[in-house]
Structures are given as structure tokens and as C-alpha cells.
Design a protein around this motif. Structure first.
Motif, PDB file in Angstrom:
ATOM      1  N   LEU A 162       0.829  -1.209   0.000  1.00  0.00           N
ATOM      2  CA  LEU A 162       0.000   0.000   0.000  1.00  0.00           C
ATOM      3  C   LEU A 162       0.858   1.251   0.000  1.00  0.00           C
ATOM      4  CD1 LEU A 162      -2.816  -1.007   2.522  1.00  0.00           C
ATOM      5  CD2 LEU A 162      -3.036  -0.711   0.036  1.00  0.00           C
ATOM      6  N   THR A 163       1.920   1.225   0.783  1.00  0.00           N
ATOM      7  CA  THR A 163       2.816   2.373   0.847  1.00  0.00           C
ATOM      8  C   THR A 163       3.488   2.613  -0.492  1.00  0.00           C
ATOM      9  OG1 THR A 163       3.246   1.941   3.171  1.00  0.00           O
ATOM     10  CG2 THR A 163       4.815   3.345   2.028  1.00  0.00           C
ATOM     11  N   LEU A 164       3.939   1.500  -1.115  1.00  0.00           N
ATOM     12  CA  LEU A 164       4.579   1.601  -2.418  1.00  0.00           C
ATOM     13  C   LEU A 164       3.605   2.122  -3.464  1.00  0.00           C
ATOM     14  CD1 LEU A 164       7.047   1.090  -4.187  1.00  0.00           C
ATOM     15  CD2 LEU A 164       6.239  -1.251  -4.519  1.00  0.00           C
ATOM     16  N   SER A 165       2.366   1.619  -3.401  1.00  0.00           N
ATOM     17  CA  SER A 165       1.342   2.063  -4.346  1.00  0.00           C
ATOM     18  C   SER A 165       1.057   3.548  -4.180  1.00  0.00           C
ATOM     19  CB  SER A 165       0.057   1.262  -4.135  1.00  0.00           C
ATOM     20  OG  SER A 165      -0.968   1.741  -4.965  1.00  0.00           O
ATOM     21  N   THR A 166       0.948   3.973  -2.919  1.00  0.00           N
ATOM     22  CA  THR A 166       0.703   5.395  -2.646  1.00  0.00           C
ATOM     23  C   THR A 166       1.849   6.252  -3.158  1.00  0.00           C
ATOM     24  OG1 THR A 166      -0.581   4.840  -0.686  1.00  0.00           O
ATOM     25  CG2 THR A 166       0.242   7.095  -0.845  1.00  0.00           C
ATOM     26  N   PHE A 167       3.061   5.769  -2.936  1.00  0.00           N
ATOM     27  CA  PHE A 167       4.239   6.502  -3.395  1.00  0.00           C
ATOM     28  C   PHE A 167       4.227   6.653  -4.915  1.00  0.00           C
ATOM     29  CE2 PHE A 167       8.479   8.097  -3.388  1.00  0.00           C
ATOM     30  CZ  PHE A 167       9.076   7.580  -4.534  1.00  0.00           C
ATOM     31  N   ASN A 168       3.873   5.572  -5.608  1.00  0.00           N
ATOM     32  CA  ASN A 168       3.855   5.606  -7.064  1.00  0.00           C
ATOM     33  C   ASN A 168       2.809   6.592  -7.583  1.00  0.00           C
ATOM     34  OD1 ASN A 168       5.897   3.755  -7.380  1.00  0.00           O
ATOM     35  ND2 ASN A 168       4.522   1.974  -7.498  1.00  0.00           N
ATOM     36  N   VAL A 169       1.637   6.615  -6.931  1.00  0.00           N
ATOM     37  CA  VAL A 169       0.585   7.554  -7.323  1.00  0.00           C
ATOM     38  C   VAL A 169       1.056   8.986  -7.130  1.00  0.00           C
ATOM     39  CG1 VAL A 169      -1.713   8.432  -6.765  1.00  0.00           C
ATOM     40  CG2 VAL A 169      -1.313   5.958  -6.936  1.00  0.00           C
ATOM     41  N   LEU A 170       1.652   9.249  -5.963  1.00  0.00           N
ATOM     42  CA  LEU A 170       2.125  10.599  -5.691  1.00  0.00           C
ATOM     43  C   LEU A 170       3.241  10.992  -6.635  1.00  0.00           C
ATOM     44  CD1 LEU A 170       2.134  10.574  -1.782  1.00  0.00           C
ATOM     45  CD2 LEU A 170       0.525  11.745  -3.296  1.00  0.00           C
ATOM     46  N   ALA A 171       4.132  10.029  -6.931  1.00  0.00           N
ATOM     47  CA  ALA A 171       5.232  10.321  -7.846  1.00  0.00           C
ATOM     48  C   ALA A 171       4.692  10.678  -9.220  1.00  0.00           C
ATOM     49  CB  ALA A 171       6.165   9.109  -7.937  1.00  0.00           C
ATOM     50  N   ALA A 172       3.664   9.913  -9.659  1.00  0.00           N
ATOM     51  CA  ALA A 172       3.060  10.201 -10.957  1.00  0.00           C
ATOM     52  C   ALA A 172       2.431  11.589 -10.958  1.00  0.00           C
ATOM     53  CB  ALA A 172       2.014   9.141 -11.295  1.00  0.00           C
ATOM     54  N   ALA A 173       1.769  11.936  -9.833  1.00  0.00           N
ATOM     55  CA  ALA A 173       1.149  13.255  -9.728  1.00  0.00           C
ATOM     56  C   ALA A 173       2.191  14.353  -9.801  1.00  0.00           C
ATOM     57  CB  ALA A 173       0.364  13.359  -8.422  1.00  0.00           C
ATOM     58  N   ASP A 174       3.382  14.083  -9.212  1.00  0.00           N
ATOM     59  CA  ASP A 174       4.450  15.074  -9.216  1.00  0.00           C
ATOM     60  C   ASP A 174       4.975  15.347 -10.618  1.00  0.00           C
ATOM     61  OD1 ASP A 174       5.956  14.077  -6.036  1.00  0.00           O
ATOM     62  OD2 ASP A 174       4.330  15.461  -6.504  1.00  0.00           O
ATOM     63  N   GLU A 175       4.719  14.427 -11.548  1.00  0.00           N
ATOM     64  CA  GLU A 175       5.208  14.593 -12.904  1.00  0.00           C
ATOM     65  C   GLU A 175       4.116  15.063 -13.853  1.00  0.00           C
ATOM     66  OE1 GLU A 175       8.366  14.513 -13.535  1.00  0.00           O
ATOM     67  OE2 GLU A 175       8.653  14.044 -11.423  1.00  0.00           O
ATOM     68  N   THR A 176       3.090  15.703 -13.309  1.00  0.00           N
ATOM     69  CA  THR A 176       1.962  16.175 -14.111  1.00  0.00           C
ATOM     70  C   THR A 176       1.589  17.594 -13.706  1.00  0.00           C
ATOM     71  OG1 THR A 176       1.067  13.925 -14.270  1.00  0.00           O
ATOM     72  CG2 THR A 176      -0.443  15.721 -14.784  1.00  0.00           C
ATOM     73  N   VAL A 177       1.101  18.363 -14.666  1.00  0.00           N
ATOM     74  CA  VAL A 177       0.485  19.644 -14.346  1.00  0.00           C
ATOM     75  C   VAL A 177      -0.811  19.720 -15.138  1.00  0.00           C
ATOM     76  CG1 VAL A 177       1.811  20.877 -16.133  1.00  0.00           C
ATOM     77  CG2 VAL A 177       0.788  22.152 -14.239  1.00  0.00           C
ATOM     78  N   ASN A 178      -1.892  20.051 -14.436  1.00  0.00           N
ATOM     79  CA  ASN A 178      -3.229  20.088 -15.037  1.00  0.00           C
ATOM     80  C   ASN A 178      -3.597  21.519 -15.392  1.00  0.00           C
ATOM     81  OD1 ASN A 178      -3.692  17.235 -14.556  1.00  0.00           O
ATOM     82  ND2 ASN A 178      -3.903  17.781 -12.398  1.00  0.00           N
ATOM     83  N   ILE A 179      -4.026  21.716 -16.627  1.00  0.00           N
ATOM     84  CA  ILE A 179      -4.255  23.061 -17.153  1.00  0.00           C
ATOM     85  C   ILE A 179      -5.694  23.213 -17.625  1.00  0.00           C
ATOM     86  CG2 ILE A 179      -3.543  24.724 -18.910  1.00  0.00           C
ATOM     87  CD1 ILE A 179      -0.906  22.999 -19.104  1.00  0.00           C
ATOM     88  N   TYR A 180      -6.344  24.267 -17.176  1.00  0.00           N
ATOM     89  CA  TYR A 180      -7.614  24.689 -17.750  1.00  0.00           C
ATOM     90  C   TYR A 180      -7.282  25.873 -18.657  1.00  0.00           C
ATOM     91  CZ  TYR A 180     -10.460  21.889 -14.483  1.00  0.00           C
ATOM     92  OH  TYR A 180     -11.053  20.857 -13.791  1.00  0.00           O
ATOM     93  N   SER A 181      -7.654  25.780 -19.924  1.00  0.00           N
ATOM     94  CA  SER A 181      -7.190  26.786 -20.881  1.00  0.00           C
ATOM     95  C   SER A 181      -8.312  27.427 -21.682  1.00  0.00           C
ATOM     96  CB  SER A 181      -6.182  26.152 -21.849  1.00  0.00           C
ATOM     97  OG  SER A 181      -5.770  27.089 -22.824  1.00  0.00           O
ATOM     98  N   PHE A 182      -8.325  28.753 -21.678  1.00  0.00           N
ATOM     99  CA  PHE A 182      -9.174  29.517 -22.582  1.00  0.00           C
ATOM    100  C   PHE A 182      -8.470  29.716 -23.925  1.00  0.00           C
ATOM    101  CE2 PHE A 182     -10.833  30.862 -18.429  1.00  0.00           C
ATOM    102  CZ  PHE A 182     -12.204  30.785 -18.644  1.00  0.00           C
TER     103      PHE A 182
END
Length: 335
Positions: free
Chosen positions: A9-29
Motif C-alpha cells: 500500500l505504501t509503495l502504491s501510494t508513493f507511485n501515485v504521488l510520484a506520478a502526480a508530481d510529474e503532471t500539471v493540469n491546465i484549464y485553458s481559454f
């Protein structure tokens, strides 16, 4: 067994967070054709992936509905009005970066760090080549002069581009003088305010009016469009008020959202968007003026000539946006 499951579970959580750290979400006009090439360069340089939701309207309302669960990290706007709305709605967070401060001049940043400009566009006057003499000497004030009675075309006074200009007039001249000017412009209209900026240039070509207001980059877009090129060929693009305060500037820009889940990556994105590399791409794709003073406009835009821009802080202009809207209603500009 419990330790093993906990480790998984810890490893899975780490992987999710790591993936999130490599993303930026953009709302664009801003439309995909303009930002996608820049975002691709950002990902190639940083390894940070971008996820974009594009819409012409409704994004601010969406962020409000999503609240603290909103995935949006960054909002890219197509005009200054949206930057102010995001700030006024309390949907932004402070942008703190020495590099961004070097890339973006102070008068194109919010005094409290809530937004930055990314590109500039001039609120030009377009003047008939055949019917307007000495066009280069034109001012915004001249649009209210008797010589242009029945010869002015423009889109709605409530459009963000015109509201910004009116707000700048209030800032420079005071509300009473700005009202007199706006009444004069209304009295000189050839027709009820309507359409978009390109439509006004078409009206000049067709002889319905002699002068109009329009953003600078539309001139370049018309020159590239076979149907619209005759419209552009019929006018001179004029940079107003060159003998005094300079031409009014509007901007596109960006904010980092209040609840951005990837704020560090959001800041990296804004830093990149204000960099020389990204600003060069902005300049070439949409014929806008780079906000970074180290970057020159495209060759096409440069061919239109140098000009003096109004150095009034956009934060100062913002103070008069509400007054500008009330003034448009007061003089019944759109009626």
C-alpha cells in the motif's frame, strides 16, 4: 502478512504521488493550436506531462464548483478580464519566482503575485487607406472628434478588449472626461456596436465606416487569410497616441489556482511559459507581442513598425474596470 500488505500500500501510494508530481493540469481559454506546441517543449525539457481542458467559456464556473477538489493547477486566459475574475473570485494563489520576475516586467504582473501576463496585444485603430489622411497621428481621443461623425465602427463596449481601453481612459483622464469621450465615440458610430474586431475592418473595406478599434494580432491573421486579406489591405494599422502616453496594451496570462494539487509543477510551467524559448513560440504562432523584453516579435509583426506602448500598470487599469462597465451602461453605448 500485514507488514507485506502495508508495504504494498505504501509503495502504491508513493507511485501515485510520484506520478502526480510529474503532471500539471491546465484549464485553458487559449486554443490548442497555440499552446500545444509550447507544452510539448515544456514536457520535453522537464519531463512533466501536461493535461489540458480547453473551453471558450465556463472554466471559472467549473473551478468554483470543484472547490478544493479541483484538479486544475494552472488557468491560461485569453484576456486580462479573465485574470481579474479569477483573482476576484479568490481562485488564485501567489506566484513567487525570481526568474518570472526577471522574465515579466512589473507592470505586467499583479502587485500581489496573483497573476502574470504572457503575451501582449495592442488595441489599435484601423483606418481606411483611401479616406483617412495622416492616420499615424490618430489618437483614441480623435474617435470622438466631429470629423469622424458617422465613421466609427466597433464591437460591443462591454467586450473585455474595449472595457480595458475605457478603464485606461478613466485612469489617465478621470471619469468625467472619459465619459465625455465615450459619449463622443457613441455619437460618431456608423452603426450599432456589433461583431468582432475583424468584422469592423471588413466594414471599412465595404465603406460603412472609416475607422475602427481592433487588436493587433487580428491584422496578421487577416493577411494570412485569402478571404480576409482584402480587408486588411484596405486599412492602415495605427498605433494611437504616439506623441503622448502610447498605445493601450491588453494581455493574455496565467494563474496558479488556489487548490492546485501540483503547485511546484505549476510554477515550473509558468516559469517556462515566460522564458525566451516559449515566448518565441508565442510570437511566431499568433502574432502577439512577447511579454519577455528579451524576445522580439515575429518578422511579420516587426514589419508593422516600432511603437510606444502605454506603461500604465495593468493593476492600475484593473482598478477602473468596474467603473468602465458602468460608464458603458450610463452612456448607453451598445444601444
Amino acid at each position: 502478512m500485514k507488514k507485506f500488505v502495508l508495504a504494498l500500500l505504501t509503495l502504491s501510494t508513493f507511485n501515485v504521488l510520484a506520478a502526480a508530481d510529474e503532471t500539471v493540469n491546465i484549464y485553458s481559454f487559449r486554443q490548442s493550436f497555440l499552446i500545444d506546441p509550447i507544452l510539448e517543449k515544456f514536457t520535453a525539457e522537464t519531463g512533466i506531462k501536461t493535461k489540458v481542458v480547453f473551453a471558450k467559456k465556463g472554466l471559472i464556473e467549473r473551478i468554483k464548483r470543484e472547490g478544493k477538489y479541483s484538479p486544475a493547477d494552472v488557468v491560461l486566459t485569453s484576456n486580462f478580464s479573465k485574470l481579474l475574475q479569477l483573482q476576484d473570485e479568490g481562485l488564485t494563489s501567489e506566484i513567487v519566482s525570481e526568474e518570472i520576475e526577471k522574465n515579466v516586467p512589473a507592470h505586467f504582473r499583479d502587485d500581489n503575485g496573483q497573476w502574470i501576463a504572457l503575451t501582449k496585444r495592442v488595441r489599435n485603430i484601423y483606418a481606411s487607406k483611401d479616406r483617412v489622411a495622416d492616420a499615424k497621428a490618430l489618437t483614441y481621443e480623435a474617435l470622438a472628434a466631429p470629423e469622424f461623425k458617422g465613421k466609427v465602427c466597433t464591437r460591443s463596449g462591454k467586450h473585455p478588449y474595449n472595457l480595458g481601453l475605457i478603464a485606461s481612459m478613466i485612469a489617465h483622464k478621470g471619469e468625467a472626461e472619459a465619459q465625455t469621450w465615450l459619449q463622443g465615440v457613441k455619437a460618431n458610430l456608423a452603426r450599432k456596436p456589433q461583431g468582432n474586431d475583424r468584422g469592423q475592418v471588413k466594414a471599412i473595406k465595404e465603406g460603412l465606416c472609416d475607422v475602427s478599434l481592433g487588436n493587433s494580432y487580428y491584422y496578421g491573421k487577416m493577411l494570412e487569410n485569402a478571404e480576409q486579406k482584402p480587408w486588411a489591405d484596405a486599412v492602415n494599422i495605427v498605433y494611437p497616441n504616439q506623441n503622448d502616453r502610447g498605445a493601450h496594451i491588453n494581455v493574455s496570462g496565467a494563474v496558479i489556482t488556489k487548490y492546485a494539487p501540483n503547485k511546484a509543477n505549476a510554477l515550473k510551467l509558468l516559469t517556462f511559459l515566460s522564458s525566451v524559448k516559449a515566448q518565441q513560440t508565442y510570437a511566431s504562432l499568433n502574432m502577439e507581442y512577447p511579454v519577455n523584453p528579451q524576445v522580439k516579435p515575429s518578422a511579420t509583426v516587426l514589419s508593422w513598425g516600432d511603437f510606444k506602448e502605454d506603461a500604465l500598470s495593468l493593476t492600475k487599469v484593473a482598478e477602473y474596470r468596474e467603473a468602465a462597465l458602468k460608464l458603458v451602461d450610463k452612456v448607453k453605448f451598445d444601444l
